[in-house]
Structure formats: structure tokens, C-alpha cells
Scaffold this active site. Structure first.
Site, PDB file in Angstrom:
ATOM      1  N   ALA A  52       0.839  -1.204   0.000  1.00 29.79           N
ATOM      2  CA  ALA A  52       0.000   0.000   0.000  1.00 29.79           C
ATOM      3  C   ALA A  52       0.876   1.257   0.000  1.00 29.79           C
ATOM      4  O   ALA A  52       0.593   2.217  -0.722  1.00 29.79           O
ATOM      5  CB  ALA A  52      -0.907  -0.014   1.219  1.00 29.79           C
ATOM      6  N   ASP A  55       2.412   1.598  -3.438  1.00 25.08           N
ATOM      7  CA  ASP A  55       1.420   2.097  -4.389  1.00 25.08           C
ATOM      8  C   ASP A  55       1.191   3.588  -4.196  1.00 25.08           C
ATOM      9  O   ASP A  55       1.013   4.333  -5.161  1.00 25.08           O
ATOM     10  CB  ASP A  55       0.104   1.335  -4.230  1.00 25.08           C
ATOM     11  CG  ASP A  55       0.216  -0.092  -4.757  1.00 25.08           C
ATOM     12  OD1 ASP A  55      -0.500  -0.959  -4.255  1.00 25.08           O
ATOM     13  OD2 ASP A  55       1.029  -0.329  -5.678  1.00 25.08           O
ATOM     14  N   SER A 100       3.390  -4.722 -16.637  1.00 22.19           N
ATOM     15  CA  SER A 100       2.766  -4.760 -15.325  1.00 22.19           C
ATOM     16  C   SER A 100       1.294  -4.402 -15.461  1.00 22.19           C
ATOM     17  O   SER A 100       0.791  -4.291 -16.580  1.00 22.19           O
ATOM     18  CB  SER A 100       3.490  -3.748 -14.450  1.00 22.19           C
ATOM     19  OG  SER A 100       3.140  -3.965 -13.135  1.00 22.19           O
ATOM     20  N   LEU A 101       0.632  -4.206 -14.349  1.00 19.44           N
ATOM     21  CA  LEU A 101      -0.795  -3.872 -14.393  1.00 19.44           C
ATOM     22  C   LEU A 101      -1.036  -2.574 -13.652  1.00 19.44           C
ATOM     23  O   LEU A 101      -0.392  -2.304 -12.645  1.00 19.44           O
ATOM     24  CB  LEU A 101      -1.601  -4.966 -13.679  1.00 19.44           C
ATOM     25  CG  LEU A 101      -1.725  -6.313 -14.375  1.00 19.44           C
ATOM     26  CD1 LEU A 101      -2.332  -7.326 -13.433  1.00 19.44           C
ATOM     27  CD2 LEU A 101      -2.597  -6.182 -15.619  1.00 19.44           C
ATOM     28  N   GLU A 134     -10.212 -12.953 -12.641  1.00 15.89           N
ATOM     29  CA  GLU A 134      -9.459 -14.054 -12.004  1.00 15.89           C
ATOM     30  C   GLU A 134      -8.687 -13.493 -10.811  1.00 15.89           C
ATOM     31  O   GLU A 134      -8.511 -12.274 -10.707  1.00 15.89           O
ATOM     32  CB  GLU A 134      -8.480 -14.669 -13.015  1.00 15.89           C
ATOM     33  CG  GLU A 134      -7.374 -13.696 -13.420  1.00 15.89           C
ATOM     34  CD  GLU A 134      -6.721 -14.038 -14.757  1.00 15.89           C
ATOM     35  OE1 GLU A 134      -6.035 -15.053 -14.823  1.00 15.89           O
ATOM     36  OE2 GLU A 134      -6.913 -13.256 -15.710  1.00 15.89           O
ATOM     37  N   LYS A 136      -5.643 -12.300  -8.476  1.00 13.27           N
ATOM     38  CA  LYS A 136      -4.283 -11.804  -8.698  1.00 13.27           C
ATOM     39  C   LYS A 136      -3.404 -12.568  -7.718  1.00 13.27           C
ATOM     40  O   LYS A 136      -3.512 -12.395  -6.504  1.00 13.27           O
ATOM     41  CB  LYS A 136      -4.214 -10.297  -8.442  1.00 13.27           C
ATOM     42  CG  LYS A 136      -2.839  -9.735  -8.719  1.00 13.27           C
ATOM     43  CD  LYS A 136      -2.883  -8.226  -8.831  1.00 13.27           C
ATOM     44  CE  LYS A 136      -1.589  -7.651  -9.379  1.00 13.27           C
ATOM     45  NZ  LYS A 136      -0.422  -7.908  -8.570  1.00 13.27           N
ATOM     46  N   ARG A 157      10.811 -12.096 -14.721  1.00 15.81           N
ATOM     47  CA  ARG A 157      10.461 -10.865 -15.412  1.00 15.81           C
ATOM     48  C   ARG A 157      11.608  -9.859 -15.462  1.00 15.81           C
ATOM     49  O   ARG A 157      11.778  -9.159 -16.448  1.00 15.81           O
ATOM     50  CB  ARG A 157       9.261 -10.221 -14.748  1.00 15.81           C
ATOM     51  CG  ARG A 157       8.914  -8.900 -15.406  1.00 15.81           C
ATOM     52  CD  ARG A 157       7.609  -8.373 -14.959  1.00 15.81           C
ATOM     53  NE  ARG A 157       7.680  -7.866 -13.609  1.00 15.81           N
ATOM     54  CZ  ARG A 157       6.689  -7.198 -13.028  1.00 15.81           C
ATOM     55  NH1 ARG A 157       5.574  -7.000 -13.692  1.00 15.81           N
ATOM     56  NH2 ARG A 157       6.805  -6.742 -11.813  1.00 15.81           N
ATOM     57  N   CYS A 431      22.995   2.549  26.723  1.00 17.02           N
ATOM     58  CA  CYS A 431      24.213   3.033  27.376  1.00 17.02           C
ATOM     59  C   CYS A 431      23.960   4.176  28.363  1.00 17.02           C
ATOM     60  O   CYS A 431      24.871   4.608  29.056  1.00 17.02           O
ATOM     61  CB  CYS A 431      25.244   3.467  26.336  1.00 17.02           C
ATOM     62  SG  CYS A 431      24.790   5.000  25.512  1.00 17.02           S
ATOM     63  N   CYS A 458      28.472   3.414  23.162  1.00 15.62           N
ATOM     64  CA  CYS A 458      27.163   2.758  23.220  1.00 15.62           C
ATOM     65  C   CYS A 458      27.266   1.376  22.565  1.00 15.62           C
ATOM     66  O   CYS A 458      27.568   1.266  21.377  1.00 15.62           O
ATOM     67  CB  CYS A 458      26.114   3.606  22.498  1.00 15.62           C
ATOM     68  SG  CYS A 458      24.504   2.811  22.434  1.00 15.62           S
TER      69      CYS A 458
HETATM   70  S1  IVH Z   1      -1.782 -10.324 -16.203  1.00 19.63           S
HETATM   71  C1  IVH Z   1       0.331  -7.362 -19.204  1.00 19.63           C
HETATM   72  N1  IVH Z   1      -2.959 -11.796 -14.378  1.00 19.63           N
HETATM   73  O1  IVH Z   1       0.794  -9.159 -11.256  1.00 19.63           O
HETATM   74  C2  IVH Z   1      -0.163  -7.783 -17.880  1.00 19.63           C
HETATM   75  N2  IVH Z   1      -0.926 -10.772 -13.804  1.00 19.63           N
HETATM   76  O2  IVH Z   1       1.024  -6.313 -10.972  1.00 19.63           O
HETATM   77  C3  IVH Z   1       0.204  -9.162 -17.548  1.00 19.63           C
HETATM   78  N3  IVH Z   1      -0.130 -11.296 -11.566  1.00 19.63           N
HETATM   79  O3  IVH Z   1       3.427  -8.868 -13.523  1.00 19.63           O
HETATM   80  C4  IVH Z   1      -0.186  -9.580 -16.197  1.00 19.63           C
HETATM   81  N4  IVH Z   1      -1.791 -12.622 -11.007  1.00 19.63           N
HETATM   82  O4  IVH Z   1       3.241 -11.025 -12.159  1.00 19.63           O
HETATM   83  C5  IVH Z   1      -1.909 -11.020 -14.672  1.00 19.63           C
HETATM   84  N5  IVH Z   1      -4.074 -13.181 -12.907  1.00 19.63           N
HETATM   85  C6  IVH Z   1      -3.042 -12.398 -13.187  1.00 19.63           C
HETATM   86  C7  IVH Z   1      -2.017 -12.178 -12.259  1.00 19.63           C
HETATM   87  C8  IVH Z   1      -0.975 -11.340 -12.610  1.00 19.63           C
HETATM   88  C9  IVH Z   1      -0.638 -12.072 -10.619  1.00 19.63           C
HETATM   89  C10 IVH Z   1       1.101 -10.505 -11.435  1.00 19.63           C
HETATM   90  C11 IVH Z   1       2.021 -10.565 -12.624  1.00 19.63           C
HETATM   91  C12 IVH Z   1       2.156  -9.147 -13.076  1.00 19.63           C
HETATM   92  C13 IVH Z   1       1.808  -8.392 -11.835  1.00 19.63           C
HETATM   93  C14 IVH Z   1       1.318  -6.996 -12.128  1.00 19.63           C
END
Ligand code: IVH
Length: 735
Positions: A52, A55, A100-101, A134, A136, A157, A431, A458
């Protein structure tokens, strides 16, 4: 010792109120801080802030960039994913970058995502927009390359462009097929997914680690990362890792017309697809999955940190494309940090290497998100006062998938009668010296940290400094880890760094002391495990013989040390590895560093010399002057130098370069290069890049709107070059 945490963004200025100068300063700080967190997270598997908090840093960076687009840096965190890979494994360039996402932290943000997508695709409210949803998975992503159905290459990665070749290790995973069969397998197929460790396997691994006296892993993600990046695949094989597929990279033929069809095709080829993978059409479908996952999070048996939604049609994904580091067609909907309530039993004050007094909360053990928490960070004195945390209070603790839990707030309604405000000690608990909060002379503000003034008298500081002195990036003495150095310190064998190099004279005592310590540890462990004590003690004594010989050899091997390592090892405040390297490169010998640093307390010339180094400011200057001004530091240093040889710093040999050894200052806005690029290239050619103009400057490279530095150069008669002239000089014009 509690790890350092960042300044909270809550006490930073609103983005709307920032001046361009302040924004530029913050963007620079954020770039550096985020890069450091990335390196710790991705490369060392040892994050020091919660997800958090991380982010929040990224969000602030993004907000400032959005308001001041022209100030966006070449090394902006938005243009990078993760950190550059570590040097241990062979590097692999990904055929398609691993991105990444973007994150959403609320339903509103998820709704905005769908609105954005619809707007981008010019879809009406009524038009269908299917998506997949799905979990994460909180693991680490891997790319698996198959050629003609055979697994040929597996990589982490890394920084998204280049990862590490961990093929042999990935081969040990039962979830990853060695061969793919069937007519629908493309000749070239890269499968992407998450490597993770289940809760049960994580607990079993940590039990084994504990029994073997090895370090415990903080969480399953770190355990998975640490296990995957073992140089010996046999170790990976002994640590059960699992894999969920979530996408693909290069393919020689399409896997389907939609994300879901492609995922099902991959599942048929033998890749585990998460059981909660589904397709939805309305935002409510996404939230239903999210709510279910959040409810059942602790029963899943593996860590997840949210849900991921991806637009289903691949033609739409292609139209949406990417922004910076993330696809426009997907979003991660993150869970809020997990919280629990418990009692604060005590506030303990720990003393670090620089004398900082750090309060740590001792809590009645409580389970937060499947992990038992009994300590939390309280940051500093002001934080305790601000939250009015009192011993005996019921507090809300938060854990966000990382190592250090935090106290969010006090439940004041449940405060026991007679609970008194916490009084932060004004003397060092170790100390007894005074502990003070320094006042910054310029700003007149008190430092948030209270420090012990005991210096080397100390014990806590002395011990932490010794640990720092032998640590990996300093003297790097193998076998002189935490417990060994603590034992040697307690026994009076090592009190100052120099003592380490005199241990060989006392080898028999070292042997006896360490053997005794090992026996005690083995007995403790045997008691815990209920095994025969004698057997263990014998084993421990045998091991100890060899250990001492190895330790002596390791110490001897470090009698010669490089200049940057030496400067860093001294543990001077504000002098980390980067600054140590800067000083080494600028002064080349320790004698010279010492001369300038000592003179800096009183001579203007020495101060100017230091401040002229790009990257060195008043804070470092004062810290150097303070350190070398203290008699006990000078004595300790002289004793080390009697035992150790510090190498001169030699610049890497360069092919002839007209700027080698010259001092250059860049000023104004450059057209063809960013400031960082210009600096890096100049340094690569052997030039010193300074931050201010003096009589020692050889060239000032002036871009548009160069101001006072240009004027000073003219005044001092320093050669002034345009950017083009500079590029011509270093042979890069027209490149
Ligand atoms: S899709 C182009 N799906 O989260 C995007 N990522 O924060 C491809 N991750 O690098 C990622 N579960 O390592 C995708 N169901 C999921 C995931 C997932 C975990 C990880 C993955 C990615 C990171 C991004």
C-alpha cells in the site's frame, strides 16, 4: 532492528500546491526511492515497505507527472517495471516485454476503468463488453518458452525487458510441462504466469529452515522468489513451487480470438488455470468475484492480493494497446490491507547503528491475513504522540502482504483506566547517554529521530556498526554474520572494527567461544525438538573447527579493500553506497578523502571542493566533517588502517577520450540528451561531472536558458560549449 520506512505521503504537500521546483525535487526523490524499493522487492526479495505504501508513492509520482508533464524524468518510474536483474543468472531479453498492471483500489476506480475502455473503443452503454476475471496471485511472474512443443527457456520478469534465465529451476516444477502435445500447439509459444508457494508448503519450508538454524522467509512470495532464484536447481526442486498460467508472450499462431479461449487452450495443453477464472459482462460480475475472493481469501491455500480483469476480445485488446508500463485493456483490483485488533503490551526502544532510537510495538499475538503478528513499527516519537498510543491500549494493526506490520489507530473507547501517555525516553536505553533530537540549523526544525549521543561507547551502536562494517556491500566478510559477531562482541574479542583483523592472534579463544556458543544453540534447538542433546553438541563442535579456520581465511582475504567499500563500511551518516562511490571517484585515495573531509569543518576551499561534486550537498558535507572531527573516530580509523590496505580508486581504462580527467558542468536545458544521459556518457568517457562551476572546471556545456552557472563560467574564463559542440568533442555528433 526495525527497518527504515519512508516519510508518509499524508504529511506531504497537495500536488496542486507544488511549485515547479518543488515538483521537480519530489519527482527526483520519488524516482530514486521507487527504484530502491523495486530493487529490494524484485532483486533481493526483501521489501521494506508495504504494497500500500509503495502504491501510494507511485500514485503520487503519477499525479505530479500529470500536473507537470514537462518535468517527467527520463528515469521516471512510469517507464520502468521492476528493477534490472541481478548479475548471478544469465540475462535473457524477452521476445515481448513483460509488462505490469495498473491498480484500482476502489469500485469507483474499476468503474472508471470500464468507462475509459468504452470511451476509447467508442462503445455505447448498450454495447457488450465481455471481460475475464481471475485472482491476482501474489507470486512472481515467469515466461516459459516452448519451441515445437518443448520447454526450451524459462525466465523471470526482471525489469520487464530483460529477465534471468532460470530454466533449470523452472524445470523442477511439477506444474510446468516439459513437452506439449496436440495439433493446436504453435511452433513458438511463450506462456506466462505466476510462480507461487502454497501456505502449507511455506510453513513446512520455514519449519525446516528453523530446524537447520537458517533464516526464515517473511512470506510465501519471498520464499517462492528465493527458491526460484537458487543457483543450484536441486535446492529449488526441494522447495515445492507451483504455477498458474495468466497469459502469453510471443506465439507463432494465435491461441484464440478471446482471452478466455486462449486461456482454455493453454489449460488444455497442460498449464494450471486458476479455478476461479471466469468471464463476465457487467461490472457487477467483476465485483461478485472480487467479493467472493475477499471472503474466501484465507481458505484458498495461497496468497492473492486482489482480482484482475481483462477485456476478453483480443481484437479489442490490440486496439487498446499499452500506456507506459501497463496494458489499457486490464486492471488489477487490489484488496485493502488486512487489519486486526489486538492489545499493545509494551513499547520497546531499539537503538540502531547511527544511534537512532526506534520504538517497536510489542503486541498480544494476533492473526492478520493468515500470519501471526506480535510486533509492529511505531516509526518515531512524533508518530506515537500523534496517534496517542499508550501501553495497554487496544490497537488496529495492518499488514499489507509485507514484512513490517503497522499500527493504524488506537481504539480509544477500549482504553484501560489509568493508561498514561507514552513518555519517550530522553536517555539511551542501552548506554544511558543523553538522547537528543538534532535541530536543523537552516530550517530550525527538529529532526523526527531522537539519537543516542554515546557514539562508540554505546554497545548497541558499536555492535550495529560492526555488523555494518562486515556486511555484504562493505567488507563482506563471510562467516561473520549476526550471531557470530554478537558473540565475539559480548566476549570482548571484537569491540572495534580493527579488532576483527587481530582475531588470528587469539584464534584458540575464538574457537573456544564460538564452539561454546554453537553448543548452546544446538542444545536449545535439541530441547525444542526433543532430540538427544549429546549427539547435536558433537556435531556442532566438529563443525566449529572448520568454521573458525574458514572465518580466519575470510578475514585475511579482506585485508585489501576497495576505496568505495571502505568509505561505505565506516558507516558515516548519510553516506550510502552511491555517495561512497562518488567520493572514491572524486578523490581517488583514502588519504585525500580524509584530508578534504577533515578540512571541510573549517576551510572554505575544502567545502567548495566537496560541494562541487554533483550529488554531494550540505548534509553529506556536515556528516563527513562531524565524523572526521571526532577524536574517537579518528583513533578507530587509524587502528583499522594499521591492519588494512585501502586500494586507490582507478577509473576503468578508457579508449582515448578528449574529456578523460576533465571536469564538466552541464547547465540549462539540453536538446538531444537528458541531463542523466549526458552525465552518464561523460562519466563513461572518464570525465568528472560537477554540479557547480569553479576555477577547476574545464568545460561548461550550456543548453537553452542557462543562467548563473553560465555567467560564472564567463566570469572565470572557463570554456563554454553548446550541446552540439560538446557532442562533436566527444565524437557523438549526428549519432
Ligand atoms: S496479467 C500485461 N494476471 O501481477 C499484464 N498478472 O502487478 C500481464 N499477476 O506482472 C499480467 N496474477 O506477475 C496477470 N491473474 C493475473 C495475475 C498477474 C498475478 C502478477 C504478474 C504481473 C503483476 C502486475
Amino acid at each position: 532492528m526495525a527497518k527504515k520506512t519512508r516519510k508518509s505521503t499524508a504529511d506531504t504537500m497537495p500536488v496542486a500546491d507544488l511549485t515547479p521546483e518543488e515538483a521537480a525535487g519530489e519527482l527526483a526523490r520519488l524516482a530514486e526511492e521507487i527504484a530502491a524499493h523495486d530493487a529490494r522487492y524484485y532483486r533481493e526479495d526483501a521489501p521494506t515497505v508495504s504494497d500500500a505504501e509503495y502504491d501510494a508513492l507511485r500514485l503520487r509520482n503519477r499525479e505530479i507527472e500529470a500536473r507537470f508533464p514537462l518535468l517527467r524524468r527520463a528515469d521516471s518510474p512510469e517507464g520502468r517495471v521492476g528493477a534490472a536483474p541481478s548479475a548471478r543468472f544469465e540475462k535473457v531479453r524477452h521476445a515481448r516485454p513483460m509488462l505490469s498492471l495498473d491498480n484500482a483500489f476502489s469500485r469507483e476506480e474499476v468503474e472508471e476503468f470500464f468507462v475509459r475502455v468504452r470511451r476509447f473503443l467508442k462503445l455505447g452503454e448498450a454495447d457488450e463488453l465481455a471481460f475475464t476475471a481471475e485472482p491476482k496471485i501474489d507470486g512472481l511472474s515467469a515466461n516459459l518458452r516452448y519451441e515445437k512443443g518443448r520447454f526450451v527457456l524459462g525466465a523471470t520478469r526482471g525489469d520487464g525487458e530483460e529477465g534471468e534465465n532460470v530454466t533449470a529451476n523452472l524445470r523442477t516444477l511439477g506444474d510446468i510441462p516439459e513437452r506439449l502435445s496436440g495439433r493446436s500447439v504453435p511452433d513458438i509459444l511463450e506462456v506466462r504466469g505466476e510462480v507461487y508457494m502454497s501456505h502449507a508448503d511455506f510453513e513446512a519450508l520455514n519449519e525446516r529452515q528453523q530446524a537447520e538454524g537458517k533464516q526464515l522467509f517473511a512470506n510465501p512470495r519471498n520464499a517462492a522468489a528465493g527458491s526460484l532464484r537458487q543457483l543450484d536447481p536441486a535446492i529449488t526442486a526441494a522447495r515445492p513451487l507451483r504455477f498458474f498460467v495468466h497469459g502469453w508472450g510471443e506465439t507463432s499462431a494465435p491461441l484464440g480470438a478471446t482471452q478466455s479461449a486462449a486461456m482454455r487452450a493453454l489449460e488444455r495443453m497442460g498449464f494450471p488455470l486458476n479455478e476461479h477464472f471466469r468471464v463476465g459482462a457487467r461490472t457487477d460480475d467483476a465485483f461478485a468475484l472480487y467479493d467472493m475472493l475477499e471472503r474466501r481469501r484465507s481458505e484458498l491455500g495461497y496468497d492473492i492480493d486482489g482480482a484482475v480483469y481483462k477485456i476478453d476480445r483480443l481484437d479489442l485488446q490490440a486496439r487498446l494497446g499499452f500506456v507506459a508500463r501497463a496494458p489499457r485493456w486490464a486492471i488489477a483490483h487490489k484488496f485493502a490491507a488486512e487489519q486486526a485488533m489486538t492489545r499493545l503490551d509494551d513499547i520497546e526502544i531499539q537503538v540502531g547503528r547511527t544511534g537512532a532510537l526506534t520504538p517497536v510495538a510489542r503486541l498480544a499475538p494476533v492473526t492478520v491475513g493468515g500470519v501471526v503478528v506480535s510486533n509492529a513499527t511505531l516509526h518515531n516519537e512524533d508518530e506515537i504522540a500523534r496517534k496517542d498510543v499508550r501501553i495497554g491500549d487496544m490497537v488496529v494493526v495492518q499488514r499489507a502482504g509485507d514484512v513490517i506490520p503497522q499500527i493504524v489507530r488506537v481504539v480509544t473507547e477500549e482504553r484501560p483506566k489509568g493508561a498514561k501517555p507514552f513518555e519517550f525516553p530522553k536517555v539511551c536505553p542501552v548506554c544511558g547517554s543523553h538522547a537528543v533530537r538534532e535541530v536543523n540549523e537552516k530550517t530550525g526544525k527538529e529532526d523526527v529521530v531522537r539519537r543516542c549521543t554515546g557514539g562508540l561507547v554505546c554497545a548497541a551502536q558499536a555492535l550495529e556498526r560492526l555488523k555494518h562494517f562486515v556486511s555484504r556491500d562493505a567488507f563482506d566478510i563471510e562467516g561473520l554474520g549476526g550471531t557470530t559477531i554478537e558473540t565475539l562482541y559480548e566476549e570482548g574479542l571484537v569491540r572495534r572494527p580493527a579488532d576483527i583483523f587481530c582475531l588470528h592472534r587469539d584464534a584458540a579463544r575464538v574457537d573456544a567461544v564460538l564452539a561454546r556458543r554453537r553448543k548452546e544453540l544446538a542444545a536449545e534447538r535439541a530441547r525444542a525438538e526433543g532430540k538427544a542433546e549429546d549427539e547435536k553438541k558433537k556435531g556442532a563442535a566438529r563443525k566449529s573447527d572448520k568454521l573458525v579456520a574458514n572465518l580466519m581465511a575470510a578475514i585475511e582475504a579482506r585485508r585489501t579493500v576497495s576505496l568505495p567499500r571502505f568509505i561505505y563500511a565506516l558507516g558515516i551518516r548519510h553516506i550510502g553506497e552511491t555517495t561512497a562511490r562518488l567520493l572514491a571517484a572524486s578523490f581517488e585515495s583514502f588519504t585525500e578523502v580524509q584530508r578534504v573531509a577533515r578540512a571541510a569543518a573549517s576551510e572554505e576551499g575544502a567545502r567548495e571542493e566537496l560541494l562541487a561534486i554533483d550529488g554531494i550537498g550540505e548534509t553529506v558535507l556536515e556528516a563527513l566533517a562531524d565524523f572526521f572531527g571526532e577524536a574517537h573516530n579518528r583513533e578507530a580509523l587509524a587502528a583499522i588502517l594499521d591492519e588494512v590496505r585501502v586500494e586507490r580508486y582507478t577509473r576503468p581504462a578508457r579508449i582515448e577520450s578528449p574529456v578523460a580527467g576533465k571536469t564538466v558542468v552541464f547547465t540549462g536545458t539540453l536538446e538531444r540528451l537528458t541531463r542523466n544521459e549526458a552525465k552518464a556518457r561523460a562519466e563513461a568517457l572518464g570525465a568528472k561531472v560537477a554540479g557547480s562551476v569553479s576555477a577547476k572546471t574545464d568545460y561548461v556545456v550550456a543548453g537553452a536558458e542557462a543562467g548563473s552557472k553560465l555567467a560564472k563560467a564567463r566570469e572565470l574564463g572557463v570554456s563554454v560549449l553548446t550541446e552540439e559542440e560538446w557532442l562533436a568533442l566527444v565524437g557523438e555528433a549526428g549519432n
